[in-house]
Structure formats: structure tokens, C-alpha cells
Write an enzyme that holds these catalytic residues in place. Sequence first.
Site, PDB file in Angstrom:
ATOM      1  N   GLY A   1      65.300  37.274  27.246  1.00  0.00           N
ATOM      2  CA  GLY A   1      65.775  36.523  26.088  1.00  0.00           C
ATOM      3  C   GLY A   1      64.798  35.451  25.656  1.00  0.00           C
ATOM      4  O   GLY A   1      63.746  35.244  26.268  1.00  0.00           O
ATOM      5  N   SER A   2      65.192  34.747  24.605  1.00  0.00           N
ATOM      6  CA  SER A   2      64.274  33.797  23.970  1.00  0.00           C
ATOM      7  C   SER A   2      64.137  32.497  24.760  1.00  0.00           C
ATOM      8  O   SER A   2      63.244  31.698  24.471  1.00  0.00           O
ATOM      9  CB  SER A   2      64.760  33.504  22.548  1.00  0.00           C
ATOM     10  OG  SER A   2      66.064  32.968  22.578  1.00  0.00           O
TER      11      SER A   2
ATOM     12  N   ASP B   1      67.150  32.886  34.604  1.00  0.00           N
ATOM     13  CA  ASP B   1      67.546  33.663  33.432  1.00  0.00           C
ATOM     14  C   ASP B   1      68.198  32.736  32.404  1.00  0.00           C
ATOM     15  O   ASP B   1      68.525  31.575  32.701  1.00  0.00           O
ATOM     16  CB  ASP B   1      68.529  34.768  33.873  1.00  0.00           C
ATOM     17  CG  ASP B   1      68.577  35.930  32.902  1.00  0.00           C
ATOM     18  OD1 ASP B   1      68.065  35.801  31.765  1.00  0.00           O
ATOM     19  OD2 ASP B   1      69.146  36.983  33.275  1.00  0.00           O
TER      20      ASP B   1
ATOM     21  N   ASP C   1      74.394  33.198  27.472  1.00  0.00           N
ATOM     22  CA  ASP C   1      74.985  33.046  26.140  1.00  0.00           C
ATOM     23  C   ASP C   1      76.058  31.966  26.129  1.00  0.00           C
ATOM     24  O   ASP C   1      76.231  31.270  25.131  1.00  0.00           O
ATOM     25  CB  ASP C   1      75.565  34.386  25.679  1.00  0.00           C
ATOM     26  CG  ASP C   1      74.465  35.428  25.575  1.00  0.00           C
ATOM     27  OD1 ASP C   1      73.519  35.192  24.813  1.00  0.00           O
ATOM     28  OD2 ASP C   1      74.523  36.439  26.293  1.00  0.00           O
TER      29      ASP C   1
ATOM     30  N   LYS D   1      76.770  36.611  29.723  1.00  0.00           N
ATOM     31  CA  LYS D   1      75.401  37.035  29.476  1.00  0.00           C
ATOM     32  C   LYS D   1      75.402  38.422  28.832  1.00  0.00           C
ATOM     33  O   LYS D   1      76.400  39.109  28.852  1.00  0.00           O
ATOM     34  CB  LYS D   1      74.615  37.100  30.790  1.00  0.00           C
ATOM     35  CG  LYS D   1      74.207  35.721  31.293  1.00  0.00           C
ATOM     36  CD  LYS D   1      73.343  35.782  32.536  1.00  0.00           C
ATOM     37  CE  LYS D   1      72.186  36.708  32.428  1.00  0.00           C
ATOM     38  NZ  LYS D   1      71.289  36.485  31.251  1.00  0.00           N
TER      39      LYS D   1
ATOM     40  N   GLY E   1      73.714  39.008  25.644  1.00  0.00           N
ATOM     41  CA  GLY E   1      73.446  38.983  24.206  1.00  0.00           C
ATOM     42  C   GLY E   1      72.209  39.801  23.854  1.00  0.00           C
ATOM     43  O   GLY E   1      72.119  40.383  22.774  1.00  0.00           O
TER      44      GLY E   1
ATOM     45  N   GLU F   1      70.092  42.357  34.675  1.00  0.00           N
ATOM     46  CA  GLU F   1      70.188  40.910  34.920  1.00  0.00           C
ATOM     47  C   GLU F   1      71.203  40.619  36.022  1.00  0.00           C
ATOM     48  O   GLU F   1      70.981  39.771  36.881  1.00  0.00           O
ATOM     49  CB  GLU F   1      70.582  40.175  33.637  1.00  0.00           C
ATOM     50  CG  GLU F   1      69.486  40.167  32.598  1.00  0.00           C
ATOM     51  CD  GLU F   1      69.916  39.545  31.288  1.00  0.00           C
ATOM     52  OE1 GLU F   1      69.054  38.986  30.607  1.00  0.00           O
ATOM     53  OE2 GLU F   1      71.101  39.621  30.927  1.00  0.00           O
TER      54      GLU F   1
ATOM     55  N   LYS G   1      74.739  26.318  24.358  1.00  0.00           N
ATOM     56  CA  LYS G   1      75.351  27.353  25.200  1.00  0.00           C
ATOM     57  C   LYS G   1      76.546  26.835  26.020  1.00  0.00           C
ATOM     58  O   LYS G   1      77.234  27.620  26.669  1.00  0.00           O
ATOM     59  CB  LYS G   1      74.301  27.942  26.156  1.00  0.00           C
ATOM     60  CG  LYS G   1      73.057  28.501  25.467  1.00  0.00           C
ATOM     61  CD  LYS G   1      73.409  29.671  24.584  1.00  0.00           C
ATOM     62  CE  LYS G   1      72.222  30.310  23.883  1.00  0.00           C
ATOM     63  NZ  LYS G   1      71.256  30.940  24.735  1.00  0.00           N
TER      64      LYS G   1
HETATM   65  C1  5RP Z   1      70.073  38.975  27.638  1.00  0.00           C
HETATM   66  C2  5RP Z   1      70.736  37.733  28.079  1.00  0.00           C
HETATM   67  C3  5RP Z   1      70.113  36.455  27.657  1.00  0.00           C
HETATM   68  O1  5RP Z   1      69.774  35.715  28.789  1.00  0.00           O
HETATM   69  C4  5RP Z   1      71.104  35.702  26.812  1.00  0.00           C
HETATM   70  O2  5RP Z   1      71.476  36.539  25.736  1.00  0.00           O
HETATM   71  C5  5RP Z   1      70.492  34.409  26.252  1.00  0.00           C
HETATM   72  O3  5RP Z   1      69.457  34.721  25.386  1.00  0.00           O
HETATM   73  P1  5RP Z   1      68.699  33.609  24.560  1.00  0.00           P
HETATM   74  O4  5RP Z   1      68.016  32.722  25.528  1.00  0.00           O
HETATM   75  O5  5RP Z   1      67.753  34.400  23.676  1.00  0.00           O
HETATM   76  O6  5RP Z   1      69.731  32.883  23.745  1.00  0.00           O
HETATM   77  O7  5RP Z   1      71.756  37.717  28.751  1.00  0.00           O
HETATM   78  O8  5RP Z   1      70.797  40.119  27.998  1.00  0.00           O
END
Ligand code: 5RP
Length: 243
Positions: A40-41, A99, A102, A112, A114, A121, A139
Amino acid sequence: MELRETEDQKIERERMKEAAGKAAADALVKSGIKLGLGTGSTAIHVIRRVGELLAAGKISGIRAFPTSFQSGMECERLGIPVYALNSRELGGSLDLCIDGADEIDPENRLVKGGGGALLVEKLAAYASASCAIVADESKIAPHLGTGFPLPVEVIPEARLSASRALEKLGASVVLREALRKAGPVITEHGNLLLDVRFREPVDPVFMETELNKIAGVVENGFFTRIRPVVYIARGDGRIEVRE
Ligand code: 5RP
């Protein structure tokens, strides 16, 4: 009504994600560890910081396990040595996994998935001796299940039957559609994602187990059986570390 983020807000949120990622990597990643790298970002900033620390010679001997294609490609770009979880080097376990998430509730339980990578994960998080989560303050949630849609990964044949079973549990269910490709998102394991929103707050501990009893469900995005340390970047520049 959903309010669109302005460009300035996006830049600010990106700054927070980077700050959280760097803080966790600097504090927790030590030489020689078996390291799970999330997706993720926000998690990508952890990977970039690990790359910087390695390039600067501040750490060495990391054995990394990326949790998705995206994370693996970033490791590849940065020269971070990656291994399969089943490899002799990792032997099916990790020392630390970092990690994103969300949603994070007051007890550091998570939603998680997203980014669609929840299956690996969760494998990484649950195979790891310790876990850290990096996030910006958006979050934080009072409870899980009614806000950010909970991803449930199902085999393609279970699309309708699993949707119905989830609806019986009091949820609305949406098949995740792909962007820039016609049809649904296909996960890295060839499955579909059902995005599930409960009408009332649910007990995530109970639901994490219960949802996986539905035939055809491979995994769901509740993460309640780890007790992660959470690095939350605040708008005022502080990093709050929540144990
Ligand atoms: C991916 C995930 C990500 O860790 C989660 O969606 C958060 O992503 P971001 O840091 O881009 O908001 O669970 O499957």
C-alpha cells in the site's frame, strides 16, 4: 456525503504516510532480521526507508518477504533481498512485519485489504513474532465493520453463495470492480473480493473466525489476533506510538 480531498490535503496525507513509515523502519528494523513488508501507499515508505538504510550501510543482512507484487517490485528496484516464505532462509516465520491498515480501532485491531493483498498480508502478520502498523491519523476508527468496507476474499465459484451468507449476517456486499479493466478485481491468488459493510458495529474477534466458516471464503480483512505497535502520523507532525 463523501468529501473530495484537495491537492493540499493529499500532499499533507502523503507527508504523514512517509513520516510514519520512516519512523517505524528507523525504530524497528535491525540487521539480519527476517522482515515482512506490507502493501500500500504507506507501507511503501517503509520499504523505501529500508532500501535507504541498506544503501547507507546502516543495516545489513535483511531477509525480506514482500506481501504483494507491488511490494516485491519495490524491493527489486531498491535491491532489497527477497525470499519466499517457504524458503530455507525464512523457514515459514518472520521476526517482524510492518504493514499499513485501512482502519485501526482503540484496541489496535485492524481492517486491512484495501489494496487487495489481505491474504498474504495476514499470512505474514500471523507468521511474525512481532508486528507494526504504519498509518496516518485518518485510519483511526471508533469501531470496525461499518466504516471502511471489510474485504472478504472468495474463490470465484462462491461469489453468489458467499454474498448471500454475508448478507444474512447483516451486511451489504459489493463485488470489487477493477479500474482500467472490465470486470472484477482478480487477486494475486486468482480470487474475488467482496467488500462488506455491516449495518451495525460487530465484534471483529468473533467475525474474523465466523466469516472464514462460510464455504468458499479464503480469508477476511479483520486482523485481531496480533497485537501490533501502531505508528500514527498526526497532522501536527507528531508520530504517536500506540502499543
Ligand atoms: C493492502 C492493505 C493496505 O495496507 C491498506 O489498504 C492501507 O493502504 P494505504 O496505506 O495505501 O492506505 O491492507 O491490502
